[in-house]
Design a protein around this motif. Sequence first.
Motif, PDB file in Angstrom:
ATOM      1  N   GLY A  31       6.473   4.676   5.740  1.00 28.96           N
ATOM      2  CA  GLY A  31       6.464   6.018   5.158  1.00 28.96           C
ATOM      3  C   GLY A  31       5.324   6.265   4.189  1.00 28.96           C
ATOM      4  N   ILE A  32       4.165   5.694   4.497  1.00 25.70           N
ATOM      5  CA  ILE A  32       3.021   5.844   3.593  1.00 25.70           C
ATOM      6  C   ILE A  32       2.011   6.835   4.179  1.00 25.70           C
ATOM      7  CG2 ILE A  32       3.255   3.529   2.646  1.00 25.70           C
ATOM      8  CD1 ILE A  32       1.032   2.612   4.512  1.00 25.70           C
ATOM      9  N   ALA A  33       1.011   7.148   3.384  1.00 31.00           N
ATOM     10  CA  ALA A  33      -0.061   8.018   3.876  1.00 31.00           C
ATOM     11  C   ALA A  33      -1.114   7.162   4.574  1.00 31.00           C
ATOM     12  CB  ALA A  33      -0.693   8.774   2.718  1.00 31.00           C
ATOM     13  N   ALA A  66       0.797  -1.218   0.000  1.00 29.80           N
ATOM     14  CA  ALA A  66       0.000   0.000   0.000  1.00 29.80           C
ATOM     15  C   ALA A  66       0.835   1.276   0.000  1.00 29.80           C
ATOM     16  CB  ALA A  66      -0.923   0.002   1.214  1.00 29.80           C
ATOM     17  N   LYS A  67       0.327   2.269  -0.681  1.00 31.38           N
ATOM     18  CA  LYS A  67       0.884   3.625  -0.604  1.00 31.38           C
ATOM     19  C   LYS A  67      -0.003   4.500   0.265  1.00 31.38           C
ATOM     20  CE  LYS A  67       3.226   3.811  -5.098  1.00 31.38           C
ATOM     21  NZ  LYS A  67       2.751   2.571  -5.780  1.00 31.38           N
ATOM     22  N   VAL A  68      -1.285   4.143   0.286  1.00 32.05           N
ATOM     23  CA  VAL A  68      -2.230   4.821   1.180  1.00 32.05           C
ATOM     24  C   VAL A  68      -3.017   3.754   1.930  1.00 32.05           C
ATOM     25  CG1 VAL A  68      -4.237   6.335   1.357  1.00 32.05           C
ATOM     26  CG2 VAL A  68      -2.507   6.805  -0.361  1.00 32.05           C
ATOM     27  N   LEU A  69      -3.114   3.946   3.232  1.00 33.81           N
ATOM     28  CA  LEU A  69      -3.850   3.000   4.057  1.00 33.81           C
ATOM     29  C   LEU A  69      -5.048   3.710   4.687  1.00 33.81           C
ATOM     30  CD1 LEU A  69      -3.986   0.217   5.530  1.00 33.81           C
ATOM     31  CD2 LEU A  69      -2.480   1.206   7.271  1.00 33.81           C
ATOM     32  N   PHE A  70      -6.237   3.164   4.444  1.00 32.98           N
ATOM     33  CA  PHE A  70      -7.463   3.717   5.020  1.00 32.98           C
ATOM     34  C   PHE A  70      -7.887   2.839   6.199  1.00 32.98           C
ATOM     35  CE2 PHE A  70      -7.566   4.872   0.530  1.00 32.98           C
ATOM     36  CZ  PHE A  70      -7.945   6.200   0.564  1.00 32.98           C
ATOM     37  N   LEU A  71      -7.991   3.432   7.364  1.00 30.46           N
ATOM     38  CA  LEU A  71      -8.405   2.673   8.548  1.00 30.46           C
ATOM     39  C   LEU A  71      -9.756   3.190   9.029  1.00 30.46           C
ATOM     40  CD1 LEU A  71      -4.989   2.758  10.502  1.00 30.46           C
ATOM     41  CD2 LEU A  71      -5.876   0.874   9.115  1.00 30.46           C
ATOM     42  N   ASP A  72     -10.760   2.321   9.000  1.00 28.64           N
ATOM     43  CA  ASP A  72     -12.108   2.740   9.410  1.00 28.64           C
ATOM     44  C   ASP A  72     -12.397   2.283  10.839  1.00 28.64           C
ATOM     45  OD1 ASP A  72     -14.698   3.600   9.577  1.00 28.64           O
ATOM     46  OD2 ASP A  72     -15.351   2.689   7.684  1.00 28.64           O
ATOM     47  N   GLU A  73     -12.297   3.202  11.764  1.00 20.91           N
ATOM     48  CA  GLU A  73     -12.540   2.951  13.190  1.00 20.91           C
ATOM     49  C   GLU A  73     -11.792   1.733  13.731  1.00 20.91           C
ATOM     50  OE1 GLU A  73     -16.375   3.476  14.852  1.00 20.91           O
ATOM     51  OE2 GLU A  73     -17.095   4.667  13.179  1.00 20.91           O
ATOM     52  N   PRO A  74     -10.466   1.756  13.589  1.00 23.83           N
ATOM     53  CA  PRO A  74      -9.716   0.587  14.059  1.00 23.83           C
ATOM     54  C   PRO A  74      -9.821   0.367  15.562  1.00 23.83           C
ATOM     55  CG  PRO A  74      -8.215   2.383  13.503  1.00 23.83           C
ATOM     56  CD  PRO A  74      -9.581   2.787  13.024  1.00 23.83           C
ATOM     57  N   ALA A  75     -10.103   1.411  16.340  1.00 23.77           N
ATOM     58  CA  ALA A  75     -10.146   1.253  17.802  1.00 23.77           C
ATOM     59  C   ALA A  75     -11.532   0.869  18.320  1.00 23.77           C
ATOM     60  CB  ALA A  75      -9.678   2.532  18.488  1.00 23.77           C
ATOM     61  N   ALA A  76     -12.514   0.796  17.426  1.00 21.92           N
ATOM     62  CA  ALA A  76     -13.872   0.469  17.876  1.00 21.92           C
ATOM     63  C   ALA A  76     -13.880  -0.877  18.584  1.00 21.92           C
ATOM     64  CB  ALA A  76     -14.820   0.441  16.680  1.00 21.92           C
ATOM     65  N   GLY A  77     -14.447  -0.922  19.764  1.00 23.28           N
ATOM     66  CA  GLY A  77     -14.546  -2.170  20.502  1.00 23.28           C
ATOM     67  C   GLY A  77     -13.289  -2.564  21.251  1.00 23.28           C
ATOM     68  N   MET A  78     -12.267  -1.721  21.183  1.00 25.31           N
ATOM     69  CA  MET A  78     -11.018  -2.046  21.887  1.00 25.31           C
ATOM     70  C   MET A  78     -11.045  -1.530  23.315  1.00 25.31           C
ATOM     71  SD  MET A  78      -7.798  -1.473  19.411  1.00 25.31           S
ATOM     72  CE  MET A  78      -7.499  -2.546  18.015  1.00 25.31           C
ATOM     73  N   ASN A  79     -10.347  -2.227  24.200  1.00 28.95           N
ATOM     74  CA  ASN A  79     -10.180  -1.696  25.551  1.00 28.95           C
ATOM     75  C   ASN A  79      -9.031  -0.682  25.524  1.00 28.95           C
ATOM     76  OD1 ASN A  79      -7.655  -3.026  25.940  1.00 28.95           O
ATOM     77  ND2 ASN A  79      -8.739  -4.917  26.434  1.00 28.95           N
ATOM     78  N   PRO A  80      -8.894   0.128  26.593  1.00 23.96           N
ATOM     79  CA  PRO A  80      -7.889   1.199  26.579  1.00 23.96           C
ATOM     80  C   PRO A  80      -6.470   0.702  26.294  1.00 23.96           C
ATOM     81  CG  PRO A  80      -9.376   1.499  28.427  1.00 23.96           C
ATOM     82  CD  PRO A  80      -9.735   0.192  27.802  1.00 23.96           C
ATOM     83  N   LYS A  81      -6.146  -0.476  26.801  1.00 26.49           N
ATOM     84  CA  LYS A  81      -4.797  -0.997  26.570  1.00 26.49           C
ATOM     85  C   LYS A  81      -4.596  -1.347  25.085  1.00 26.49           C
ATOM     86  CE  LYS A  81      -1.557  -4.504  28.140  1.00 26.49           C
ATOM     87  NZ  LYS A  81      -1.774  -5.595  27.164  1.00 26.49           N
ATOM     88  N   GLU A  82      -5.618  -1.957  24.508  1.00 28.70           N
ATOM     89  CA  GLU A  82      -5.536  -2.302  23.087  1.00 28.70           C
ATOM     90  C   GLU A  82      -5.454  -1.031  22.237  1.00 28.70           C
ATOM     91  OE1 GLU A  82      -7.971  -6.549  22.763  1.00 28.70           O
ATOM     92  OE2 GLU A  82      -9.126  -4.702  22.920  1.00 28.70           O
ATOM     93  N   THR A  83      -6.198  -0.009  22.645  1.00 28.08           N
ATOM     94  CA  THR A  83      -6.171   1.255  21.907  1.00 28.08           C
ATOM     95  C   THR A  83      -4.780   1.887  21.965  1.00 28.08           C
ATOM     96  OG1 THR A  83      -8.475   1.603  22.498  1.00 28.08           O
ATOM     97  CG2 THR A  83      -7.303   3.505  21.625  1.00 28.08           C
ATOM     98  N   GLU A  84      -4.197   1.821  23.150  1.00 28.41           N
ATOM     99  CA  GLU A  84      -2.836   2.331  23.340  1.00 28.41           C
ATOM    100  C   GLU A  84      -1.862   1.621  22.397  1.00 28.41           C
ATOM    101  OE1 GLU A  84      -0.647   5.066  25.683  1.00 28.41           O
ATOM    102  OE2 GLU A  84      -2.723   4.496  26.129  1.00 28.41           O
ATOM    103  N   GLU A  85      -1.995   0.314  22.320  1.00 26.89           N
ATOM    104  CA  GLU A  85      -1.128  -0.483  21.449  1.00 26.89           C
ATOM    105  C   GLU A  85      -1.359  -0.144  19.988  1.00 26.89           C
ATOM    106  OE1 GLU A  85      -1.007  -4.563  24.001  1.00 26.89           O
ATOM    107  OE2 GLU A  85      -0.910  -4.773  21.822  1.00 26.89           O
ATOM    108  N   LEU A  86      -2.622   0.071  19.662  1.00 21.54           N
ATOM    109  CA  LEU A  86      -2.966   0.419  18.282  1.00 21.54           C
ATOM    110  C   LEU A  86      -2.296   1.733  17.884  1.00 21.54           C
ATOM    111  CD1 LEU A  86      -4.752  -0.069  15.720  1.00 21.54           C
ATOM    112  CD2 LEU A  86      -6.449   1.391  16.820  1.00 21.54           C
ATOM    113  N   MET A  87      -2.274   2.659  18.834  1.00 23.23           N
ATOM    114  CA  MET A  87      -1.643   3.952  18.571  1.00 23.23           C
ATOM    115  C   MET A  87      -0.167   3.739  18.205  1.00 23.23           C
ATOM    116  SD  MET A  87      -1.480   7.434  20.870  1.00 23.23           S
ATOM    117  CE  MET A  87      -3.007   7.389  21.629  1.00 23.23           C
ATOM    118  N   ASP A  88       0.502   2.872  18.960  1.00 20.91           N
ATOM    119  CA  ASP A  88       1.903   2.558  18.664  1.00 20.91           C
ATOM    120  C   ASP A  88       2.043   1.880  17.304  1.00 20.91           C
ATOM    121  OD1 ASP A  88       2.632   3.612  21.082  1.00 20.91           O
ATOM    122  OD2 ASP A  88       2.612   1.689  22.135  1.00 20.91           O
ATOM    123  N   THR A  89       1.097   0.988  17.007  1.00 25.06           N
ATOM    124  CA  THR A  89       1.145   0.286  15.724  1.00 25.06           C
ATOM    125  C   THR A  89       1.049   1.271  14.559  1.00 25.06           C
ATOM    126  OG1 THR A  89       0.062  -1.635  16.714  1.00 25.06           O
ATOM    127  CG2 THR A  89       0.066  -1.516  14.316  1.00 25.06           C
TER     128      THR A  89
END
Length: 262
Positions: free
Chosen positions: A204-206, A172-195
């Motif tokens: 280095g993509i958009a 991919a050159k552009v990645l579209f993420l549609d509500e990736p944190a939906a249904g996640m607990n705070p710890k999972e959301t934190e990890e997602l942020m790092d990801t």
Amino acid sequence: MSNTILKAKDISIAFGGLKAVTDFNLELKSDELLGLIGPNGAGKTTVFNILTGVYKPTSGEYEFNGRKINGEKPYKLVQYGMARTFQNIRLFENMTVLDNVVVANNFNMKYGYLAGTFRLPRYWREEKEAREKAMELLEIFDLAKYANYMAGNLPYGRQRKLEIARALSTGAKVLFLDEPAAGMNPKETEELMDTIKLIKEKFGIAIVLIEHDMKLVLGICERLIVLDRGNIIAQGDPMEVVNKKEVITAYLGSDDEEEGDE
Ligand SMILES: Nc1ncnc2c1ncn2[C@@H]1O[C@H](COP(=O)(O)OP(=O)(O)OP(=O)(O)O)[C@@H](O)[C@H]1O
Ligand SMILES: [Mg+2]
């Protein structure tokens, strides 16, 4: 270095009488992390569906990497370098974690029907390369140790990660993420942020992120576009944007649930 990768000009779409998106404009830089926010039903997913070729807009023009992409089919756009994840996770639950990534990537392999059917050397070579590449991706997302697990057995946060890894495997050159944190607990959301930060650094993509979790949005987005009832009502610096009166009103004025995850 950061040129425009995706451009949309006055994109509109109506479903029956409902104007879901009106005159949507976008210039996305090739290494930008853009947040697309707005209350439930604002038109965010619809914008993704148009840009990734799922819906044909009623009017408007859009181009990717300098190429006009009006009316192009989703699989073509994947080949050009667009990848997405969905509001509701879409994994092959009864396939292994590794195979979920390999399958997405298969799509890019060059061996033809004959080579595949008769298992010619070329098939094995490409198959092996695909598996190695998939393992590398799983490694990056800390999923390698689950490579042989059934995808459906992973905890929710890891399924989301896997979905992102799979999307990236198509180059991919552009990645579209549609509500990736939906249904996640705070710890999972934190990890997602790092990801997501990791993806940005490593690939280095958009990235265009639809998200209701404001901590996540303000934590990583470099710019925001706010949609309300299909219209862009504000855009720019994240902190400035979320403090605008019209943005606050749009959220408070919404009768729907704030944390929608259908
Ligand atoms: N295929 C469709 N047919 C008819 N109406 C649709 C279709 N897709 C979306 N809509 C309508 O368009 C509007 C925008 O929907 P959309 O899913 O884009 O909102 P959203 O901003 O993603 O909301 P949410 O935060 O709840 O996911 C809604 O009123 C929705 O009902
Ligand atoms: Mg949506």
